[in-house]
Design an enzyme around this catalytic site. Structure first.
Site, mmCIF file in Angstrom:
data_model
loop_
_atom_site.group_PDB
_atom_site.id
_atom_site.type_symbol
_atom_site.label_atom_id
_atom_site.label_comp_id
_atom_site.label_asym_id
_atom_site.label_seq_id
_atom_site.Cartn_x
_atom_site.Cartn_y
_atom_site.Cartn_z
ATOM 1 N N LYS A 9 94.389 6.253 28.018
ATOM 2 C CA LYS A 9 95.576 7.540 28.766
ATOM 3 C C LYS A 9 94.961 9.008 29.084
ATOM 4 O O LYS A 9 94.467 9.881 29.414
ATOM 5 C CB LYS A 9 96.828 7.410 28.798
ATOM 6 N N VAL A 10 94.211 9.106 26.916
ATOM 7 C CA VAL A 10 94.028 10.733 27.499
ATOM 8 C C VAL A 10 92.632 10.493 27.282
ATOM 9 O O VAL A 10 92.516 11.725 28.487
ATOM 10 C CB VAL A 10 94.404 10.952 25.843
ATOM 11 N N GLY A 11 91.756 9.602 27.138
ATOM 12 C CA GLY A 11 90.109 10.009 27.490
ATOM 13 C C GLY A 11 90.221 9.854 29.530
ATOM 14 O O GLY A 11 89.151 10.295 28.897
ATOM 15 N N ASP A 31 84.775 1.493 26.216
ATOM 16 C CA ASP A 31 86.301 1.227 26.214
ATOM 17 C C ASP A 31 85.971 -0.376 25.960
ATOM 18 O O ASP A 31 84.698 -1.015 26.659
ATOM 19 C CB ASP A 31 87.375 1.667 26.965
ATOM 20 N N VAL A 116 89.981 13.113 18.591
ATOM 21 C CA VAL A 116 91.163 13.430 18.501
ATOM 22 C C VAL A 116 92.221 12.567 18.322
ATOM 23 O O VAL A 116 92.855 12.375 18.077
ATOM 24 C CB VAL A 116 90.951 13.131 20.462
ATOM 25 N N ASN A 118 94.620 10.396 16.577
ATOM 26 C CA ASN A 118 95.687 10.128 15.603
ATOM 27 C C ASN A 118 95.513 9.309 14.394
ATOM 28 O O ASN A 118 95.340 7.952 14.590
ATOM 29 C CB ASN A 118 96.194 10.241 16.356
ATOM 30 N N ARG A 149 101.376 24.131 23.813
ATOM 31 C CA ARG A 149 103.017 24.480 23.029
ATOM 32 C C ARG A 149 103.355 25.529 22.742
ATOM 33 O O ARG A 149 105.193 25.607 23.157
ATOM 34 C CB ARG A 149 103.271 22.953 22.362
ATOM 35 N N HIS A 173 97.455 18.784 12.289
ATOM 36 C CA HIS A 173 98.090 18.169 13.160
ATOM 37 C C HIS A 173 99.192 17.113 13.379
ATOM 38 O O HIS A 173 99.099 16.028 13.372
ATOM 39 C CB HIS A 173 96.951 17.888 14.020
HETATM 40 P P1 NAI Z 1 95.800 4.759 25.004
HETATM 41 O O1 NAI Z 1 96.539 3.073 24.744
HETATM 42 O O2 NAI Z 1 95.857 4.691 26.678
HETATM 43 O O3 NAI Z 1 93.880 4.410 24.947
HETATM 44 C C1 NAI Z 1 93.532 3.999 23.998
HETATM 45 C C2 NAI Z 1 91.580 3.174 24.324
HETATM 46 O O4 NAI Z 1 91.403 3.110 23.467
HETATM 47 C C3 NAI Z 1 92.441 1.568 24.959
HETATM 48 O O5 NAI Z 1 91.749 2.039 26.073
HETATM 49 C C4 NAI Z 1 91.040 1.025 23.792
HETATM 50 O O6 NAI Z 1 91.350 -0.529 24.516
HETATM 51 C C5 NAI Z 1 90.547 1.747 23.700
HETATM 52 N N1 NAI Z 1 90.426 1.168 22.476
HETATM 53 C C6 NAI Z 1 90.544 0.936 21.158
HETATM 54 N N2 NAI Z 1 89.691 0.340 19.929
HETATM 55 C C7 NAI Z 1 88.266 0.958 20.679
HETATM 56 C C8 NAI Z 1 87.056 0.849 19.965
HETATM 57 N N3 NAI Z 1 86.205 0.042 19.670
HETATM 58 N N4 NAI Z 1 86.030 0.972 21.604
HETATM 59 C C9 NAI Z 1 86.274 1.487 22.492
HETATM 60 N N5 NAI Z 1 87.460 1.383 22.850
HETATM 61 C C10 NAI Z 1 87.977 1.555 21.970
HETATM 62 O O7 NAI Z 1 95.718 5.613 24.051
HETATM 63 P P2 NAI Z 1 95.586 7.126 24.734
HETATM 64 O O8 NAI Z 1 97.077 7.518 24.693
HETATM 65 O O9 NAI Z 1 95.217 7.095 25.716
HETATM 66 O O10 NAI Z 1 95.429 7.464 22.357
HETATM 67 C C11 NAI Z 1 94.507 7.692 22.449
HETATM 68 C C12 NAI Z 1 94.213 8.080 20.639
HETATM 69 O O11 NAI Z 1 94.700 9.718 21.249
HETATM 70 C C13 NAI Z 1 95.860 7.613 20.162
HETATM 71 O O12 NAI Z 1 95.153 7.943 18.484
HETATM 72 C C14 NAI Z 1 96.676 8.638 20.319
HETATM 73 O O13 NAI Z 1 98.036 9.000 18.690
HETATM 74 C C15 NAI Z 1 95.633 10.007 20.202
HETATM 75 N N6 NAI Z 1 95.755 11.092 20.996
HETATM 76 C C16 NAI Z 1 95.954 12.524 20.260
HETATM 77 C C17 NAI Z 1 96.416 13.764 20.442
HETATM 78 C C18 NAI Z 1 95.460 14.660 19.745
HETATM 79 O O14 NAI Z 1 96.001 16.340 20.115
HETATM 80 N N7 NAI Z 1 94.509 14.917 18.784
HETATM 81 C C19 NAI Z 1 96.543 14.070 21.523
HETATM 82 C C20 NAI Z 1 96.727 12.520 21.992
HETATM 83 C C21 NAI Z 1 96.850 11.428 21.493
#
Ligand code: NAI
Length: 304
Positions: A9-11, A31, A116, A118, A149, A173
């Site tokens: 989602k975020v990527g 991914d 990025v 968490n 925010r 954070h």
């Molecule tokens: P998501 O579950 O939608 O996407 C994560 C992706 O990482 C998945 O498509 C998964 O297949 C992939 N992945 C897992 N292991 C992998 C690997 N070894 N190599 C390549 N891809 C891999 O999660 P979302 O919502 O995109 O969040 C991603 C991360 O970003 C989470 O840890 C979340 O908490 C964090 N985050 C950080 C923020 C910040 O301000 N620093 C804000 C929002 C989210």
């Protein structure tokens, strides 16, 4: 080329904003899920065709394709589910981030890493330690999102344009985030002179808690972090020298060492080019210290 590892989602959102802002001709989404980065890339490319923008987005499961990347964004791993704190993700995401950074070392050893995943501060520490990159070449994105925010709530409380509001959030954070009304303003007019203390306290609390609300309502925070990532990319590729709160490795700054946490910094071509030290008061220092302790505890509980 800009590579984004983790096409979730975020990527996906980060790729979209980065492409719309034309920050590079080529964006690579990587991914482990077969088809996901390819499908995301197709979707964004179609949007770019509607927009008439000649940026190429590619999706792949092959890490070697990131060769020659100038910037690699690490956003792979699990996100928070409703009721979880960011720290609850520590164990799950440590292994993922370690393995991803090994690949960056192998294929994009001259890049700048934007971390990025968490919990952001410990994951940035892992990126720094495992990559062996100079500390300026590892930037954690969390503060950008926190200030977005904070600005939103100041805008709501004052009714003034978001464009006139400058706000600062530093520290962890996470649970010990430190929004700083004393270092925030509306076109230079101190925020502390515009709003009463009770309102400021309310805004600070809302800033700390709103991510959990978004997650409870829609399952994840997506576009604000996606855009925050693109702002940091912009500052690096265009050498903008923006002053942005980023998570970076401290080496004596603020009185702490061997820890990564959010502080205001100048971000340009070389990544984190300068950390700006603020004269915090005792209350602010105390919250910052709690954040440092939380991050240090997390770091000491994982194997790096
Ligand atoms: P998501 O579950 O939608 O996407 C994560 C992706 O990482 C998945 O498509 C998964 O297949 C992939 N992945 C897992 N292991 C992998 C690997 N070894 N190599 C390549 N891809 C891999 O999660 P979302 O919502 O995109 O969040 C991603 C991360 O970003 C989470 O840890 C979340 O908490 C964090 N985050 C950080 C923020 C910040 O301000 N620093 C804000 C929002 C989210």
């Amino acid at each position: 080329m800009i590579t984004i590892i983790g096409a979730g989602k975020v990527g996906g959102s980060a790729a979209l904003f980065t492409a719309l802002k034309k920050l590079d001709d080529q964006i690579l989404l990587l991914d482990i899920i077969d088809g996901l980065p390819q499908g995301e890339a197709m979707d964004i490319n179609h949007m770019l065709s509607e927009q008439g923008i000649d940026v190429e987005v590619k999706g792949s499961n092959d890490y070697s394709e990131m060769k020659g990347s100038d910037i690699v964004v690490v956003v792979a791993g699990s996100g928070r589910k409703p009721g979880m704190t960011r720290m609850d993700l520590l164990k799950i995401n440590t292994g993922i981030v370690k393995s991803v950074v090994e690949k960056i070392k192998m294929h994009a050893n001259d890049s700048v890493i934007i971390s990025v995943t968490n919990p952001l501060d410990p994951m940035t520490y892992i990126c720094y330690k495992i990559s062996g990159f100079e500390k300026n070449r590892v930037i954690g994105m969390g503060g950008m999102l926190d200030i977005s925010r904070f600005i939103h709530f100041i805008h709501e409380a004052t009714g003034y344009s978001r464009n006139s509001i400058k706000a600062l959030v530093i520290g962890e954070h996470g649970e010990n985030m430190l929004p700083l009304p004393r270092f925030s303003s509306v076109t230079g007019i101190p925020l502390t002179s515009l709003l009463p203390k009770e309102k400021l306290d309310e805004i600070v609390n809302s800033t700390k808690q709103v991510a959990a609300k978004v997650i409870a309502l829609k399952g994840a925070t997506i576009h604000a972090p996606g855009n925050g990532i693109s702002t940091i990319i912009d500052s690096v590729v265009n050498d903008r020298k923006q002053v942005i709160p980023v998570t970076t490795y401290l080496n004596g700054e603020y009185g702490y060492s061997d820890v990564t946490i959010g502080v205001p910094a100048v971000v340009g071509r070389n990544g984190v080019e300068k950390i700006i030290e603020l004269d915090l008061n005792e209350v602010e220092k105390d919250v910052f210290k709690k954040g440092i302790e939380s991050v240090k505890n997390a770091i000491s509980s994982i194997e790096i």
